[in-house]
Design an enzyme around this catalytic site. Structure first.
Site, PDB file in Angstrom:
ATOM      1  CD  GLU A  22      -2.855  -1.215   2.332  1.00 28.63           C
ATOM      2  OE1 GLU A  22      -3.797  -0.414   2.371  1.00 28.63           O
ATOM      3  OE2 GLU A  22      -2.629  -2.036   3.229  1.00 28.63           O
ATOM      4  CB  SER A 189      -5.719  -0.224   0.012  1.00 26.26           C
ATOM      5  OG  SER A 189      -5.431   0.776   0.952  1.00 26.26           O
ATOM      6  CE1 TYR A 258      -6.935   4.935  -1.210  1.00 26.61           C
ATOM      7  CE2 TYR A 258      -6.918   2.609  -1.775  1.00 26.61           C
ATOM      8  CZ  TYR A 258      -7.031   3.617  -0.833  1.00 26.61           C
ATOM      9  OH  TYR A 258      -7.247   3.302   0.477  1.00 26.61           O
ATOM     10  NE  ARG A 297     -13.592   3.093   5.183  1.00 26.18           N
ATOM     11  CZ  ARG A 297     -12.428   2.710   4.653  1.00 26.18           C
ATOM     12  NH1 ARG A 297     -11.462   3.579   4.437  1.00 26.18           N
ATOM     13  NH2 ARG A 297     -12.226   1.443   4.349  1.00 26.18           N
ATOM     14  CG  ASP A 299     -15.239  -0.043   5.846  1.00 24.69           C
ATOM     15  OD1 ASP A 299     -15.408   1.144   6.191  1.00 24.69           O
ATOM     16  OD2 ASP A 299     -14.257  -0.434   5.189  1.00 24.69           O
ATOM     17  CD  GLU A 313     -11.643  -4.216   5.656  1.00 17.47           C
ATOM     18  OE1 GLU A 313     -11.479  -5.433   5.464  1.00 17.47           O
ATOM     19  OE2 GLU A 313     -10.985  -3.332   5.086  1.00 17.47           O
ATOM     20  CG  ASN A 315      -9.792   0.251   6.677  1.00 16.17           C
ATOM     21  OD1 ASN A 315      -8.861  -0.309   6.129  1.00 16.17           O
ATOM     22  ND2 ASN A 315     -11.052  -0.064   6.435  1.00 16.17           N
ATOM     23  N   GLY A 319      -7.855   6.228   4.245  1.00 17.46           N
ATOM     24  CA  GLY A 319      -7.323   7.124   3.233  1.00 17.46           C
ATOM     25  C   GLY A 319      -7.802   8.559   3.413  1.00 17.46           C
TER      26      GLY A 319
END
Length: 362
Positions: A22, A189, A258, A297, A299, A313, A315, A319
């Site tokens: 990443e 990612s 991305y 974040r 999800d 999950e 994070n 990002g």
């Protein structure tokens, strides 16, 4: 260490790059953060880590990052003067040093760098060693959140060397059915993630995932909406308005996130007041159960008229690009991009002050 006064200029070390798959994502994130940070409040110190683990101080980035509309080809690369890692964390006069780790994936988001920062005694944004490690390892995160009775989709774990892949394929099909998602346990990612529709694709997906990690997670594919919630805080966190991902591909993959930006981001998500309150509370529960701090974040899948909310999950270093969900969710919740950076710095100092106050006496 007390929180810095609002008039104090903070030495903000923006740490990016890293020796993980990443790396590129991290460089893009750093470019956006450096372009948006308030230079009247911060002395910005861009420190990049190359793919081979060399630490580079990239002062020229400050002069060149004038355009906030950066894309992957414009990513900030670790270039400049090689430095000793700890030298970047040293105080300059009376300035407070705060580190903003923007290292996605292993060797950055998994607790390794956080451990170094703890030993260096400097405040840093985001989760600590344990929270980072738990959230990075998808299998362990599922174990912990299951213990906390947070609902999630069905899954199985496989460790390299623990059996034949053919046997794993049969177990996955018997337990989860088809299609399934196959993921490296310690990556983010959407790198290394595949959707397998049959046994042949499942074998190929497992082999791909094992290129990135020795632990593989296989999950049932659910027919559900993808809802994300941004969480901000330490012991009393806040949840943002929820947002919905409408993938441009079959699932929300690396290209969507991305590069192409083809995915639709619906903010706020079309949910009832009850559904919003429910997912915001679940997001905070997951955040606290996994010992997160600062930011994350969270999800979810939402199976309407069925099982309802299912945690996907968490994070811990989401990002921060111009098309990333985390800053967009806070913008929709009334907290702008540069203000979000300020708040993360404040939370880093608050957490450091609390942890520094614990007694070391017998």
């Amino acid at each position: 260490m007390a929180n810095p006064a609002s008039t104090d200029r903070i030495r903000l070390v923006v740490l990016f790059g890293g020796a993980s798959a990443e790396h590129d994502v991290s460089c893009v994130t750093a470019a956006h953060v450096l372009a948006a940070a308030d230079r009247s409040k911060y002395e910005l110190i861009p420190v990049g880590i190359t793919r081979d683990g060399t630490w580079i101080r990239n002062d020229k980035a400050i002069a060149t990052l004038a355009d906030p509309n950066l894309s992957l080809p414009d990513a900030l690369e670790p270039e400049g003067t090689e430095i000793d890692p700890l030298s970047a964390l040293q105080r300059a006069g009376d300035a407070t040093v705060v580190v903003l780790p923007l290292l996605h994936g292993p060797h950055g988001e998994d607790g390794t760098v956080q451990g170094m920062l703890e030993l260096a005694g400097v405040p840093y944004a985001g989760a600590g060693v344990l929270g980072s490690a738990l959230c990075m390892d998808k299998a362990m995160a599922k174990v912990v959140t299951a213990q906390s009775q947070i609902p999630q989709c069905n899954w199985i774990e496989f460790q390299a060397g623990s059996g034949e892949i053919e046997n794993l394929i049969e177990r996955a099909v018997d337990t989860l059915g088809l299609p399934v998602f196959v993921k490296p346990a310690n990556l983010g990612s959407s790198v290394g993630i595949s959707k397998a529709h049959d046994r042949d694709e499942l074998g190929t997906a497992i082999e791909l995932a094992l290129r990135y990690d020795e632990v593989v997670v296989i999950e049932e594919a659910v027919n559900a909406r993808e809802i994300e919630v941004a969480v901000l805080g330490n012991r009393d966190p806040r949840s943002s308005v929820p947002g919905e991902i409408v993938p441009g591909a079959e699932f929300y993959d690396y290209e969507d996130k991305y590069v192409s930006g083809a995915a639709g981001l619906v903010i706020p998500a079309d949910l009832s007041d009850h559904e919003v309150a429910e997912v915001q509370q679940l997001a905070k529960r997951a955040f606290l159960a996994l010992r997160c701090a600062g930011m994350a974040r969270v999800d979810f899948f939402y199976e309407e008229n069925s099982r309802g909310w299912l945690l996907n999950e968490i994070n811990t270093i989401p990002g921060f690009t111009s098309i990333s969900m985390y800053p967009k969710l806070w913008e929709a919740s009334g907290l702008g991009y540069s203000d979000l950076i300020d708040r993360l710095v404040e939370l880093a100092c608050e957490r450091h002050q609390v942890r520094s106050g614990f007694s070391t006496d017998h």
